[in-house]
Scaffold this active site. Structure first.
Site, PDB file in Angstrom:
ATOM      1  N   SER A 143      -7.862  -8.783-103.234  1.00  0.00           N
ATOM      2  CA  SER A 143      -8.763  -8.239-104.243  1.00  0.00           C
ATOM      3  C   SER A 143      -9.315  -9.357-105.101  1.00  0.00           C
ATOM      4  O   SER A 143      -8.718 -10.433-105.222  1.00  0.00           O
ATOM      5  CB  SER A 143      -8.038  -7.227-105.137  1.00  0.00           C
ATOM      6  OG  SER A 143      -7.048  -7.869-105.916  1.00  0.00           O
ATOM      7  N   LYS A 144     -10.465  -9.102-105.694  1.00  0.00           N
ATOM      8  CA  LYS A 144     -11.122 -10.082-106.551  1.00  0.00           C
ATOM      9  C   LYS A 144     -10.250 -10.464-107.739  1.00  0.00           C
ATOM     10  O   LYS A 144     -10.308 -11.581-108.244  1.00  0.00           O
ATOM     11  CB  LYS A 144     -12.456  -9.487-107.039  1.00  0.00           C
ATOM     12  CG  LYS A 144     -13.291 -10.423-107.896  1.00  0.00           C
ATOM     13  CD  LYS A 144     -13.807 -11.604-107.106  1.00  0.00           C
ATOM     14  CE  LYS A 144     -14.686 -12.494-107.960  1.00  0.00           C
ATOM     15  NZ  LYS A 144     -15.137 -13.694-107.259  1.00  0.00           N
ATOM     16  N   ARG A 145      -9.383  -9.547-108.147  1.00  0.00           N
ATOM     17  CA  ARG A 145      -8.563  -9.790-109.326  1.00  0.00           C
ATOM     18  C   ARG A 145      -7.566 -10.938-109.105  1.00  0.00           C
ATOM     19  O   ARG A 145      -7.261 -11.690-110.010  1.00  0.00           O
ATOM     20  CB  ARG A 145      -7.808  -8.512-109.696  1.00  0.00           C
ATOM     21  CG  ARG A 145      -7.130  -8.558-111.062  1.00  0.00           C
ATOM     22  CD  ARG A 145      -6.575  -7.207-111.455  1.00  0.00           C
ATOM     23  NE  ARG A 145      -5.638  -6.712-110.472  1.00  0.00           N
ATOM     24  CZ  ARG A 145      -5.647  -5.484-109.986  1.00  0.00           C
ATOM     25  NH1 ARG A 145      -6.563  -4.632-110.376  1.00  0.00           N
ATOM     26  NH2 ARG A 145      -4.760  -5.098-109.096  1.00  0.00           N
TER      27      ARG A 145
END
Length: 501
Positions: free
Chosen positions: A272-274
């Site tokens: 995920s981008k996080r």
């Protein structure tokens, strides 16, 4: 329809037929946005497989869902692939004998093959409204059943169908699922058994707007484009028996299928981008080299012989193709290790510095970064100085962008000696002392400065503070001795002399 052949027999026959011929593979992204790391991995493994066996790599754009199409994404996808060193043999920009290579330009072809399925009884017209389908979904959830279409329109009589068409009732085309084909041999996962008819209703293959669905269009395109092997993400594995039923309905021999495992974070969580970069563009803008990113992917996903104790060795695209073995791809999720990426990028940086042509390009790139970062400063960006810094920095950095951070600003910004109060006599002695220093290396510089401070009655920290002021004028940076080693003997002395002129 093919008679008396199980899916397993079909695949065995297909495998024997394809074993000794050059493969034709494809990467078929949807133009719905950026190219992510998983997409790049799929494209890369298809490309390496084709290249390793003298085959053909096809780029096909699957844009049948026009509502999700993002303007400019086709060019962005193509640019990202080319940046990574993945070049298609056939595709929208290359052409080929099996085009068009954009699905929205093939609608007449899909219509022709939909008519074949309708004619042989493998498909039917469905007039169910969206409202009815929503009611079916809600009822299934309420009663804790699997939400699926109940195949109501499969049993409509010809008279019913004509009546609805005459009334102008919109319809889609659905494919008749059966239990005839519930297993196949996955090139990566081995035997896979799944009876799609138990868990899904008859799927839509042609929408009411005249556009095909993914499941239908990709089967037709793969067959007409002569695709021999389909390597795609594991998320499509559950749909493969459905696709095999469509092949069977046409009487076509299917390609071989291999499904690539998920890419996950180092802790096993979903990418995920996080937690990490997922866009190829992000890696590009942050100074990651294409070959470093490609090697990073292969180190995480398998497909290559790993020699114990060999360590990390950066491989060219040709070397990766030569060493690629599809049977060595791991079926376990590919865990990303960010440290591997940094090491791959450091190795690629070193490779650039071993090639004079690449070094010149690297120097020019760094010069531009410095000028853009410190546009209003008095700078030293001579080719000789930048080259020496790069050679020094390869063991300390993983990307050249680090060299324009505040920590290394002293390398480029010439100190301003205005209003700088220094002990002239002390520094004149220091210049004379350093000029006689044979080895201008960090340890010898530090030892020399310590002896100098003791002999001249000045505290060592005070001397270091004064030297940092005249060498860089900055509060941040490495130790004074390391700074002087990097600047070199001539430039270090010139900066000290400039302060006492």
């Amino acid at each position: 329809m093919i008679k008396n052949l199980t899916c397993k027999m079909l695949i065995q026959r297909c495998f024997l037929r394809l074993l000794h011929i050059a493969p034709r593979v494809r990467f078929a992204p949807s133009p719905t946005g950026y190219l992510h790391l998983g997409g790049l991995r799929t494209a890369l493994y298809n490309y390496l497989f084709a290249k390793s066996r003298g085959g053909v790599f096809i780029l096909r754009i699957e844009d049948t869902d026009q509502t999700r199409k993002v303007e400019g994404s086709i060019n962005a996808l193509t640019n990202d692939l080319e940046w990574a060193g993945i070049e298609c043999d056939e595709g929208p920009s290359k052409g080929g004998n099996f085009g068009p290579y954009v699905q929205s330009e093939r609608l007449n072809i899909y219509q022709e093959y939909i008519e074949k399925l309708l004619a042989n009884g493998s498909a039917y017209k469905c007039f169910c409204t969206e409202r009815r389908l929503n009611i079916l979904r809600r009822d299934a959830i309420r009663t804790q059943r699997i939400p699926k279409y109940d195949n109501k329109c499969r049993n409509l009589t010809p008279a019913n169908i004509q009546e609805k068409i005459k009334a102008g009732t919109p319809y889609c085309i659905r494919f008749k699922l059966s239990s005839d084909c519930s297993s196949f041999e996955d090139l990566i996962f081995g035997g896979i058994a799944y009876d799609v008819s138990l868990n899904e209703g008859d799927p839509v293959v042609m929408k009411s707007d005249g556009y095909p669905t993914y499941h239908f269009a990709n089967v037709v395109d793969d067959y007409l484009m002569g695709v021999t092997h389909v390597l795609r993400g594991v998320e499509w594995q559950i749909s493969t028996t459905k696709h095999l039923l469509i092949y069977k309905a046409f009487g076509w021999t299917p390609p071989l299928f291999g499904h690539l495992p998920l890419i996950v974070n180092a802790d096993g969580t979903k990418l995920s981008k996080r937690q990490s970069d997922v866009k190829v563009e992000d890696y590009r803008t942050k100074g990651i080299y294409p070959l470093a990113l490609v090697n990073y992917i292969t180190l995480s996903g398998g497909g290559f012989e790993h020699v114990v104790g060999e360590g990390i060795r950066l491989k060219t695209m040709d070397e990766l193709a030569d060493e690629f073995h599809i049977e060595k791809i791991s079926s376990h999720p590919s865990r990303l290790n960010p440290d591997l990426l940094e090491e791959c990028n450091r190795l690629e940086l070193r490779r650039h510095l071993e090639d004079e042509k690449l070094t010149k390009s690297l120097i020019l790139n760094l010069q531009n970064l410095i000028k853009n970062k410190y546009s209003s400063e008095n700078l030293n960006v001579s080719e000789e100085h930048v080259r020496s810094v790069l050679l020094w920095a390869t063991s300390r950095i993983t990307r050249i962008e680090e060299l324009v951070t505040p920590k290394f600003a002293f390398l480029w910004i010439l100190p301003s000696n205005k209003n700088l109060e220094v002990n002239r006599n002390l520094f004149e002695k220091l210049v004379s002392d350093l000029e006689n220093l044979e080895k201008f290396e960090q340890d010898s510089i530090k030892d020399n400065l310590k002896n100098f401070s003791a002999e001249n009655g000045v505290k060592f920290p005070v001397l270091m503070k004064m030297l940092r002021s005249v060498l860089s004028g900055l509060n941040e940076g490495p130790s004074v001795s390391e700074m002087m080693q990097l600047l070199g003997k001539f430039q270090s002395l010139e900066r000290i002399k400039a302060a006492i002129r």
